[in-house]
Each structure stands twice: as C-alpha cells, then as structure tokens.
Design an enzyme around this catalytic site. Structure first.
Site, PDB file in Angstrom:
ATOM      1  N   THR A 122       1.112  -1.352  -0.122  1.00 40.40           N
ATOM      2  CA  THR A 122       0.118  -0.449  -0.183  1.00 40.40           C
ATOM      3  C   THR A 122       0.631   1.194  -0.010  1.00 40.40           C
ATOM      4  O   THR A 122       0.847   1.623  -1.184  1.00 40.40           O
ATOM      5  CB  THR A 122      -0.836  -0.597   1.128  1.00 40.40           C
ATOM      6  OG1 THR A 122      -1.986  -1.268   1.501  1.00 40.40           O
ATOM      7  CG2 THR A 122      -1.467   1.485   1.150  1.00 40.40           C
TER       8      THR A 122
ATOM      9  N   HIS B  88       2.525   2.086  -3.470  1.00 42.03           N
ATOM     10  CA  HIS B  88       1.597   2.638  -4.043  1.00 42.03           C
ATOM     11  C   HIS B  88       1.909   3.710  -4.047  1.00 42.03           C
ATOM     12  O   HIS B  88       1.501   4.821  -4.651  1.00 42.03           O
ATOM     13  CB  HIS B  88       0.187   1.901  -4.343  1.00 42.03           C
ATOM     14  CG  HIS B  88      -0.240  -0.042  -4.508  1.00 42.03           C
ATOM     15  ND1 HIS B  88       0.372   0.493  -5.750  1.00 42.03           N
ATOM     16  CD2 HIS B  88      -0.674  -0.984  -3.833  1.00 42.03           C
ATOM     17  CE1 HIS B  88       0.109  -1.260  -5.965  1.00 42.03           C
ATOM     18  NE2 HIS B  88      -0.049  -2.086  -5.425  1.00 42.03           N
TER      19      HIS B  88
ATOM     20  N   GLU C 232       1.728   0.038   9.313  1.00 45.81           N
ATOM     21  CA  GLU C 232       2.087  -1.598  10.059  1.00 45.81           C
ATOM     22  C   GLU C 232       3.479  -1.074  11.440  1.00 45.81           C
ATOM     23  O   GLU C 232       4.535  -0.172  10.644  1.00 45.81           O
ATOM     24  CB  GLU C 232       3.172  -2.522   9.216  1.00 45.81           C
ATOM     25  CG  GLU C 232       1.624  -2.786   8.466  1.00 45.81           C
ATOM     26  CD  GLU C 232       2.789  -3.422   6.458  1.00 45.81           C
ATOM     27  OE1 GLU C 232       3.600  -4.242   6.970  1.00 45.81           O
ATOM     28  OE2 GLU C 232       2.442  -4.291   5.781  1.00 45.81           O
TER      29      GLU C 232
ATOM     30  N   ILE D 193       3.163 -11.904   2.814  1.00 41.79           N
ATOM     31  CA  ILE D 193       1.660 -12.272   2.906  1.00 41.79           C
ATOM     32  C   ILE D 193       1.301 -13.697   2.977  1.00 41.79           C
ATOM     33  O   ILE D 193       1.319 -14.236   3.621  1.00 41.79           O
ATOM     34  CB  ILE D 193       0.536 -11.532   2.993  1.00 41.79           C
ATOM     35  CG1 ILE D 193       0.887 -10.024   3.485  1.00 41.79           C
ATOM     36  CG2 ILE D 193      -0.980 -11.999   3.597  1.00 41.79           C
ATOM     37  CD1 ILE D 193       0.218  -9.245   3.255  1.00 41.79           C
TER      38      ILE D 193
ATOM     39  N   LEU E 218      -7.337 -12.587  -1.215  1.00 37.81           N
ATOM     40  CA  LEU E 218      -6.240 -11.995  -0.521  1.00 37.81           C
ATOM     41  C   LEU E 218      -6.259 -11.278  -1.700  1.00 37.81           C
ATOM     42  O   LEU E 218      -6.346  -9.929  -1.817  1.00 37.81           O
ATOM     43  CB  LEU E 218      -5.622 -11.890   1.067  1.00 37.81           C
ATOM     44  CG  LEU E 218      -5.125 -10.816   1.319  1.00 37.81           C
ATOM     45  CD1 LEU E 218      -5.800 -10.557   2.331  1.00 37.81           C
ATOM     46  CD2 LEU E 218      -3.740 -11.314   2.151  1.00 37.81           C
TER      47      LEU E 218
ATOM     48  N   LEU F  37      -5.588  -8.517  -4.529  1.00 44.36           N
ATOM     49  CA  LEU F  37      -6.043  -7.489  -5.400  1.00 44.36           C
ATOM     50  C   LEU F  37      -6.060  -7.853  -6.218  1.00 44.36           C
ATOM     51  O   LEU F  37      -5.128  -6.085  -6.834  1.00 44.36           O
ATOM     52  CB  LEU F  37      -6.168  -6.100  -4.011  1.00 44.36           C
ATOM     53  CG  LEU F  37      -7.203  -5.251  -4.304  1.00 44.36           C
ATOM     54  CD1 LEU F  37      -8.887  -5.690  -3.788  1.00 44.36           C
ATOM     55  CD2 LEU F  37      -7.475  -4.184  -3.356  1.00 44.36           C
TER      56      LEU F  37
ATOM     57  N   TYR G  93     -10.112  -9.285   3.511  1.00 39.60           N
ATOM     58  CA  TYR G  93      -9.575  -7.993   3.812  1.00 39.60           C
ATOM     59  C   TYR G  93      -9.185  -7.390   4.967  1.00 39.60           C
ATOM     60  O   TYR G  93     -10.565  -7.580   5.830  1.00 39.60           O
ATOM     61  CB  TYR G  93     -10.979  -7.252   3.514  1.00 39.60           C
ATOM     62  CG  TYR G  93     -10.495  -5.326   2.781  1.00 39.60           C
ATOM     63  CD1 TYR G  93      -9.655  -5.289   2.402  1.00 39.60           C
ATOM     64  CD2 TYR G  93     -11.195  -4.705   3.594  1.00 39.60           C
ATOM     65  CE1 TYR G  93      -9.376  -3.716   2.046  1.00 39.60           C
ATOM     66  CE2 TYR G  93     -10.964  -2.803   3.610  1.00 39.60           C
ATOM     67  CZ  TYR G  93      -9.525  -2.845   3.168  1.00 39.60           C
ATOM     68  OH  TYR G  93      -9.318  -1.275   2.483  1.00 39.60           O
TER      69      TYR G  93
HETATM   70 ZN   LIG Z   1       0.375  -3.564   4.790  1.00 37.44          ZN
END
Ligand SMILES: [Zn+2]
Ligand SMILES: [Zn+2]
Length: 342
Positions: free
Chosen positions: A40, A43, A64, A175, A262, A264, A287
């Site tokens: 994220t 991005h 995080e 992840i 998960l 996206l 999510y």
């Molecule tokens: Zn994260």
C-alpha cells in the site's frame, strides 16, 4: 516530530517536521519504534491510479507498526502508559449493521490508517484505544511491527480448516510466505506456493512450504504431479491478484475445494465459472483482520513457536526511507523494517 508525508499529489515521499497528532478522551498516543513497509505504501509513493483515488494530500503514511504508549485519554481503561502495542489499521464506523453485531471487520465505513487518516510513519501516532493491540507476551520487535500483514496472512490461511489438507498458495509476497508458515503450523499436509521470483520462493521454503514452484516455466498441475496428488488441492489461498494465478488455481482445485482470496486484482478478469460451478468451489474474499479474533490467533501462533523471521529481510533507519522503499519494491526482498529510534 519527524514523519514520512505524501506532501504533493505526485510521485515521491517527503521526510518532514509535522505537529504531533492530537488525541481525544478515547485515544492512545504511541511513540513509534519500528514500522513495516507495505505494498500500500509503495502504491502511494509511486502515486498510481489507486493511490490518486484513495489518498488526499498531505498525508502521513504507514499502518504497520510497533510502539510504546506514552499517554492515554481519560476514557481509556485497558491500555496503559508503557504498554508495547501494535495497531489495527482499519478504523471502523461503530454504527453500521456489522459493527453493531460485533463483526467489525465487515464494516462498510472503514478508514485506513496511513491512507484515509494520518499514519504510523512518524515518531508518534494516535489511535482509538479500541484499535490498539497490547503485546502481553514477549515478542520480537520486528515481528511486532508486521502484525498487520501477519494478520492478513492468518485471517486468510485460517479461513477454512487446514488439518491434513493440501493447500495451494498463489503469490509468494511477504503475506503469501507468512500464510505458508501458518498453514504448515496449523497442520496442513502439503503447502505449495507459487511465484516467479526465485528469491521469494527460497524465502517460502525457509518459512516451511513443502514445495515452492516457479510458475514462469511451468504450471500448478506440475505441483500435483510432483506431490502425487490425484484429485487437486483442497484449499486455495490467492495472494497475487493476478488473473493467470486465479485461473490456474481454479483449474487445480478438488471438487468442493475452498478458496480464500486476499490478492487484490488491478482490474476485472475472466475465470472459468463453469468449472467453479461443476467443481462446487467456494470462494471467500478476505480484507483485513477479524477484530480481534485474528490478533488473538497471531499471538498464540507465535507463542506456539511459529517463526516469522525468514520473511523479514531488511532494516533501515527512517532517514534512509528512500533506500528502504526501493528495496521493498523489488522482488528480491521480504518485509522491510524502518527503525524510528535511530
Ligand atoms: Zn500493510
Ligand atoms: Zn461499521
């Protein structure tokens, strides 16, 4: 205080002095110790189409983290000064049907820390006490810094019972790798993970994957052959958001197989729906994390010996954020940590 800010609506990040966050009676002020860099954040730094829609500037990034509580509001009861804490990065509305029913992870009005409000890439972050997870057991600080994505992995991996099952994970990002470790720990028979990055596949092997398959030159059917599977995978965990991964997963599921998704996707894509119907496959979108059942599970998994350290591959002082983000953006990295105490 110092903070990493999306100051301008253009590519880049700015390390700046900003005011400390203000807190209300239900809030907790946290001195940030370490943070994890997420996709994220990448991005938002590169300012792609998603980021332009989701973020208004200026915005302090980051969701995080691990930190130490330095003050609590008058209404806060269960969090105390000095507690070591991480934060649930989804702030929920508290008033929609799902929130009222205690299903806060299904809230329709979720606001993301470091996306829709100022985040944790800073010397201090403020959060409602209801979003704070106190680490009551001893935990490695780097691991505590990545509880948020670890929670994505746990929530996805434990969506369906895994004991004795053959599990397929498409996408060996951090992840996916953590999900492989969780699936093995939770009693899966085989855990196959796919990617096109040899570096990340090697991390997945270290984390406990039975088979880490490079799908740049082969397909998932090869994994079935190598493991002697006859009827396909029981459980799929889609972590890549890539059409070809989802299609190949669907083609290799057993009848009655279950997929938790998960990853996206960037846009719509076609899958073989007739196969999903005739193979009677269940697909569940995931999510975020269940509040706070997933957090409880994370803590007890670590207490039970789950080892996440293979997924953490780099650590930088916050002033070196550009180098840290560059490394996190390559396929030759796992989780990258920023240290806010140096
Ligand atoms: Zn994260
Ligand atoms: Zn809600």
């Amino acid at each position: 205080m110092k903070a990493l800010v999306k100051q301008q609506a253009e590519p880049g990040l700015w390390l700046m002095d900003v005011p400390e966050p203000r807190t209300g009676p239900g809030d907790v002020l946290i001195k940030v110790l370490r943070t994890g860099i997420c996709g994220t954040d990448l991005h938002i730094r590169s300012w792609d189409g998603w980021a332009r829609k989701a973020v208004t500037t200026p915005r302090v990034l980051g969701h995080e983290f691990v930190g130490e509580v330095v003050s609590v509001g008058d209404a806060v009861r269960d969090v105390a000064v000095g507690d070591l804490v991480s934060g649930e990065g989804h702030l929920v509305c508290g008033s929609c049907r799902n929130c009222l029913a205690g299903r806060r992870h299904l809230c329709r009005g979720t606001v993301g820390l470091g996306v829709g409000r100022d985040g944790a890439f800073a010397e201090y972050v403020a959060l409602p006490a209801t979003n704070v997870w106190v680490h009551r057991a001893e935990v490695d600080l780097d691991v505590a810094a990545i509880f948020d994505p670890f929670g994505n992995a746990v929530h996805t991996a434990l969506s369906f019972p895994l004991v004795g099952e053959d599990v397929l994970i498409t996408g060996a990002g951090p992840i996916g790798i953590m999900a492989a470790a969780v699936a093995r720990h939770a009693g899966a028979r085989n855990v196959v993970i796919t990617d096109v990055s040899p570096y990340r596949l090697e991390l997945a092997r270290k984390a406990g994957a039975t088979l880490a398959l490079d799908v740049s030159g082969t397909d998932i059917a090869e994994a079935q052959r190598l493991l002697g599977l006859k009827e396909g995978f029981d459980i799929g965990l889609e972590m890549s958001g890539r059409p070809e991964a989802m299609r190949d997963m669907v083609a290799n599921m057993t009848h009655g197989g279950r997929i938790a998704m998960l990853g996206l996707p960037a846009e719509e894509f076609a899958v073989d729906w007739s196969r999903i119907v005739t193979s009677m496959i269940t697909i569940k979108g995931v999510y975020g994390r269940e509040m706070f059942e997933t957090w409880y599970a994370m803590t007890v998994l670590l207490e039970g010996g789950l080892d996440l350290t293979p997924v953490i591959t780099g650590s930088y002082g916050y002033a070196d954020f550009d180098a840290a983000f560059d490394e996190a953006a390559t396929a030759r990295s796992g989780k990258i940590i920023l240290d806010w105490t140096v």
